[in-house]
Design a protein around this motif. Structure first.
Motif, PDB file in Angstrom:
ATOM      1  N   ARG A  74     -22.792 -34.685 -13.035  1.00  0.00           N
ATOM      2  CA  ARG A  74     -22.262 -32.220 -13.460  1.00  0.00           C
ATOM      3  C   ARG A  74     -21.532 -32.135 -13.245  1.00  0.00           C
ATOM      4  O   ARG A  74     -21.332 -31.305 -13.744  1.00  0.00           O
ATOM      5  N   ILE A  75     -19.989 -32.628 -12.155  1.00  0.00           N
ATOM      6  CA  ILE A  75     -19.227 -32.258 -12.110  1.00  0.00           C
ATOM      7  C   ILE A  75     -17.812 -32.129 -13.398  1.00  0.00           C
ATOM      8  O   ILE A  75     -17.305 -31.756 -14.063  1.00  0.00           O
ATOM      9  N   ALA A  76     -18.116 -33.750 -14.107  1.00  0.00           N
ATOM     10  CA  ALA A  76     -17.297 -34.130 -15.706  1.00  0.00           C
ATOM     11  C   ALA A  76     -18.068 -33.589 -16.443  1.00  0.00           C
ATOM     12  O   ALA A  76     -17.333 -32.448 -17.068  1.00  0.00           O
ATOM     13  N   ASN A  81     -14.614 -32.287 -18.459  1.00  0.00           N
ATOM     14  CA  ASN A  81     -13.068 -33.472 -17.792  1.00  0.00           C
ATOM     15  C   ASN A  81     -14.255 -34.954 -18.256  1.00  0.00           C
ATOM     16  O   ASN A  81     -14.447 -35.525 -16.730  1.00  0.00           O
ATOM     17  N   VAL A  82     -14.426 -36.033 -19.052  1.00  0.00           N
ATOM     18  CA  VAL A  82     -15.002 -36.845 -18.909  1.00  0.00           C
ATOM     19  C   VAL A  82     -14.482 -38.295 -19.239  1.00  0.00           C
ATOM     20  O   VAL A  82     -15.339 -38.908 -19.733  1.00  0.00           O
ATOM     21  N   ASP A  83     -13.370 -37.874 -19.143  1.00  0.00           N
ATOM     22  CA  ASP A  83     -12.111 -39.674 -20.021  1.00  0.00           C
ATOM     23  C   ASP A  83     -12.257 -40.604 -18.500  1.00  0.00           C
ATOM     24  O   ASP A  83     -12.285 -41.294 -19.188  1.00  0.00           O
ATOM     25  N   THR A  84     -12.708 -40.174 -17.556  1.00  0.00           N
ATOM     26  CA  THR A  84     -12.868 -41.292 -16.470  1.00  0.00           C
ATOM     27  C   THR A  84     -14.356 -41.394 -15.660  1.00  0.00           C
ATOM     28  O   THR A  84     -14.330 -42.032 -15.178  1.00  0.00           O
ATOM     29  N   ILE A  85     -15.004 -41.398 -16.296  1.00  0.00           N
ATOM     30  CA  ILE A  85     -16.422 -41.552 -15.557  1.00  0.00           C
ATOM     31  C   ILE A  85     -16.931 -42.384 -15.816  1.00  0.00           C
ATOM     32  O   ILE A  85     -18.036 -43.460 -15.548  1.00  0.00           O
ATOM     33  N   VAL A 204     -20.344 -24.358  -0.738  1.00  0.00           N
ATOM     34  CA  VAL A 204     -20.010 -23.949   0.645  1.00  0.00           C
ATOM     35  C   VAL A 204     -19.159 -23.003   0.593  1.00  0.00           C
ATOM     36  O   VAL A 204     -18.342 -22.066   1.540  1.00  0.00           O
ATOM     37  N   SER A 205     -17.841 -23.958   0.108  1.00  0.00           N
ATOM     38  CA  SER A 205     -16.315 -23.444   0.411  1.00  0.00           C
ATOM     39  C   SER A 205     -16.361 -22.095  -0.723  1.00  0.00           C
ATOM     40  O   SER A 205     -15.132 -21.284  -0.443  1.00  0.00           O
ATOM     41  N   GLY A 206     -17.064 -21.508  -1.512  1.00  0.00           N
ATOM     42  CA  GLY A 206     -16.945 -20.801  -2.407  1.00  0.00           C
ATOM     43  C   GLY A 206     -15.992 -21.165  -3.250  1.00  0.00           C
ATOM     44  O   GLY A 206     -15.379 -19.866  -4.430  1.00  0.00           O
ATOM     45  N   LEU A 207     -15.546 -21.988  -3.564  1.00  0.00           N
ATOM     46  CA  LEU A 207     -14.239 -22.903  -4.775  1.00  0.00           C
ATOM     47  C   LEU A 207     -15.507 -22.979  -6.092  1.00  0.00           C
ATOM     48  O   LEU A 207     -15.988 -23.588  -6.025  1.00  0.00           O
ATOM     49  N   GLY A 208     -14.452 -22.458  -6.739  1.00  0.00           N
ATOM     50  CA  GLY A 208     -14.772 -23.523  -8.030  1.00  0.00           C
ATOM     51  C   GLY A 208     -14.077 -24.879  -8.562  1.00  0.00           C
ATOM     52  O   GLY A 208     -12.672 -25.102  -7.668  1.00  0.00           O
ATOM     53  N   TRP A 209     -14.634 -25.147  -9.183  1.00  0.00           N
ATOM     54  CA  TRP A 209     -13.861 -26.932 -10.057  1.00  0.00           C
ATOM     55  C   TRP A 209     -13.185 -26.646 -10.413  1.00  0.00           C
ATOM     56  O   TRP A 209     -12.300 -27.082 -10.323  1.00  0.00           O
ATOM     57  N   ASP A 210     -12.783 -25.192 -11.364  1.00  0.00           N
ATOM     58  CA  ASP A 210     -10.417 -25.047 -11.424  1.00  0.00           C
ATOM     59  C   ASP A 210     -10.080 -24.073 -10.325  1.00  0.00           C
ATOM     60  O   ASP A 210      -8.830 -24.083 -10.787  1.00  0.00           O
ATOM     61  N   ALA A 211     -10.320 -24.066  -9.117  1.00  0.00           N
ATOM     62  CA  ALA A 211      -9.210 -24.055  -8.213  1.00  0.00           C
ATOM     63  C   ALA A 211      -8.540 -24.696  -7.875  1.00  0.00           C
ATOM     64  O   ALA A 211      -8.401 -25.984  -8.352  1.00  0.00           O
ATOM     65  N   PRO A 212      -7.128 -24.364  -7.560  1.00  0.00           N
ATOM     66  CA  PRO A 212      -6.249 -25.052  -6.864  1.00  0.00           C
ATOM     67  C   PRO A 212      -7.228 -26.053  -5.789  1.00  0.00           C
ATOM     68  O   PRO A 212      -7.476 -25.286  -4.202  1.00  0.00           O
ATOM     69  N   CYS A 213      -6.781 -26.808  -5.900  1.00  0.00           N
ATOM     70  CA  CYS A 213      -6.988 -28.534  -4.651  1.00  0.00           C
ATOM     71  C   CYS A 213      -7.015 -27.769  -2.977  1.00  0.00           C
ATOM     72  O   CYS A 213      -5.203 -28.259  -3.288  1.00  0.00           O
ATOM     73  N   PRO A 214      -7.616 -28.158  -2.303  1.00  0.00           N
ATOM     74  CA  PRO A 214      -7.106 -26.934  -0.967  1.00  0.00           C
ATOM     75  C   PRO A 214      -6.133 -28.285  -0.051  1.00  0.00           C
ATOM     76  O   PRO A 214      -5.793 -28.358   0.446  1.00  0.00           O
ATOM     77  N   ALA A 216      -5.183 -31.405  -2.114  1.00  0.00           N
ATOM     78  CA  ALA A 216      -4.511 -32.304  -3.349  1.00  0.00           C
ATOM     79  C   ALA A 216      -3.598 -31.491  -4.613  1.00  0.00           C
ATOM     80  O   ALA A 216      -3.959 -30.960  -4.026  1.00  0.00           O
ATOM     81  N   ASP A 217      -3.022 -32.444  -5.479  1.00  0.00           N
ATOM     82  CA  ASP A 217      -2.782 -31.703  -6.164  1.00  0.00           C
ATOM     83  C   ASP A 217      -3.419 -31.693  -7.546  1.00  0.00           C
ATOM     84  O   ASP A 217      -4.506 -31.985  -7.248  1.00  0.00           O
ATOM     85  N   GLY A 218      -3.505 -30.551  -8.383  1.00  0.00           N
ATOM     86  CA  GLY A 218      -4.610 -30.137  -9.699  1.00  0.00           C
ATOM     87  C   GLY A 218      -4.978 -29.251  -9.276  1.00  0.00           C
ATOM     88  O   GLY A 218      -5.487 -28.355  -7.781  1.00  0.00           O
ATOM     89  N   THR A 219      -7.078 -29.250  -9.668  1.00  0.00           N
ATOM     90  CA  THR A 219      -7.649 -28.398  -9.454  1.00  0.00           C
ATOM     91  C   THR A 219      -8.582 -29.670  -8.687  1.00  0.00           C
ATOM     92  O   THR A 219      -8.377 -30.930  -8.360  1.00  0.00           O
ATOM     93  N   LEU A 220      -9.305 -27.768  -8.067  1.00  0.00           N
ATOM     94  CA  LEU A 220     -10.488 -29.191  -6.521  1.00  0.00           C
ATOM     95  C   LEU A 220     -10.912 -29.921  -7.634  1.00  0.00           C
ATOM     96  O   LEU A 220     -11.706 -31.207  -7.650  1.00  0.00           O
ATOM     97  N   GLY A 221     -11.703 -29.745  -9.294  1.00  0.00           N
ATOM     98  CA  GLY A 221     -12.993 -30.800  -9.828  1.00  0.00           C
ATOM     99  C   GLY A 221     -11.779 -31.812  -9.970  1.00  0.00           C
ATOM    100  O   GLY A 221     -12.691 -32.877 -10.368  1.00  0.00           O
ATOM    101  N   ALA A 222     -10.788 -31.769 -10.571  1.00  0.00           N
ATOM    102  CA  ALA A 222     -10.155 -32.676 -10.896  1.00  0.00           C
ATOM    103  C   ALA A 222      -9.966 -33.606  -9.358  1.00  0.00           C
ATOM    104  O   ALA A 222      -9.744 -35.013 -10.474  1.00  0.00           O
TER     105      ALA A 222
END
Length: 348
Positions: A74-76, A81-85, A204-214, A216-222
């Motif tokens: 679902r996240i992919a 971002n389907v390259d590593t699934i 629950v966190s209210g963050l989107g997949w494209d939000a800065p990851c809390p 790690a580096d990059g987005t939360l989804g990545a």
């Protein structure tokens, strides 16, 4: 010959045979890259052949495994971002095979979608080929199913099927005894289990997949799409070096449920939780859900993707070998009398 009155074609019903054929042509180079001794046929036939004798086996026992990727898909899909699934798909199957002592030999995939997107499908299957290449496993066939009305636009599902072999009498687990050492191999994050809970915790966190990851580096989804680690080549090297009595792939059920699966009746395990540091992703997930240490250890891999149960007098040498093979290795504890897994120390 009477012409059809309405002239409706299969393509009109939503199934494009030409697109399916084009996909096969696109992925042939990726599949060819995974060829290994024993590979006989290319893609496109009604079945896929593999020669066990050419693979070097004299009295082989076959081992098979099948799995999917779960709701990590679902996240992919939502992030594109389907390259590593595909790596996840391969890992979930071949990491299970190695726990039986089997060398993964070949892999088949099942890819189902409502409407075939050639670019998306190519990226996914290239990921599968990469997972196969990393684990020495030939991608020798599969099925692409275009099923209009079964999936929402852009959605797809994946399943994988792996077959491995071992010489008769070399299966794992074997000879597990009290005092054996537990070597933990680091995971690459959440891997591919528990994502229904992960998605709920992100909600629950209210963050989107494209939000800065809390954490790690990059987005939360990545960050949450970090692919499952493949342990095959490293584990095979350890098995061949001698002293490995069992391997446990830490998937759904975590350390608490998976390690006992490879221990004989009457034996349990003692694990020191202070022997490794909980990766930030699990600490963040725990904070969002407010769940206990026991729940964490029973749900996620908690930073340990595979456990090797090894002879005490081989533990140091095998830890060095696995480290040289690129693994981060922790001495977690030992096999004990009793049942189940007992913990000391703290991880949260």
């Amino acid at each position: 010959m009477t012409e059809a009155k309405n002239g409706i074609t299969y393509a009109d019903a939503g199934v494009d045979i030409d697109a399916g054929n084009a996909l096969v042509e696109r992925i042939k180079p990726a599949a060819k890259r995974t060829n290994r001794p024993g590979t006989v046929s290319g893609l496109g036939g009604f079945g896929a052949l593999f020669d066990l004798k050419a693979a070097g086996y004299t009295d082989p026992v076959l081992v098979a495994a099948t799995d999917g990727v779960g709701t990590k898909l679902r996240i992919a899909i939502d992030t594109g971002n389907v390259d590593t699934i595909g790596i996840d798909l391969v890992a979930m199957c071949v990491n299970d095979l190695i726990c039986q002592g089997a060398e993964p030999l070949f892999f088949l995939d099942y890819f189902a979608t409502g409407k075939l997107d050639l670019d998306q499908a190519t990226r996914i299957i290239n990921g599968i080929a990469e997972g196969c290449a990393q684990s020495g496993c030939a991608l020798i066939g599969g099925e692409t199913a275009e099923m209009p009305g079964m999936y929402h636009k852009g959605d797809f599902d994946l399943a994988g099927f792996a077959v491995g072999a071992m010489e008769r009498g070399t299966e794992l687990p074997r000879d597990v005894a009290e005092g054996d050492v537990l070597l933990g191999l680091a995971s690459n994050g959440v891997h591919s289990n528990g994502y229904s809970l992960v998605r709920k915790l992100v909600e629950v966190s209210g963050l989107g997949w494209d939000a800065p990851c809390p954490f790690a580096d990059g987005t939360l989804g990545a960050a949450l799409l970090a692919p499952t680690r493949l342990y095959v080549r490293q584990a095979l090297a350890a098995i061949r070096a001698g002293g490995v009595h069992a391997l446990a792939h830490i998937t759904g059920g975590g350390l608490t449920e998976n390690l006992p699966r490879v221990l004989p009746e009457g034996l349990g395990a003692s694990i020191d939780l202070s022997s490794w540091t909980l990766p930030p992703v699990f600490r963040w997930l725990s904070q969002q859900g407010g769940f206990s240490e026991a729940e964490l250890l029973k749900t996620f891999n908690s930073g340990i993707g595979m456990i090797a149960v090894v002879a005490a007098d081989r533990a140091e040498a095998l830890a060095a070998l696995l480290t040289a093979e690129g693994e981060t290795v922790y001495n977690l504890g030992q096999v004990t009398q009793g049942e189940g897994v007992s913990y000391s120390g703290q991880i949260l």
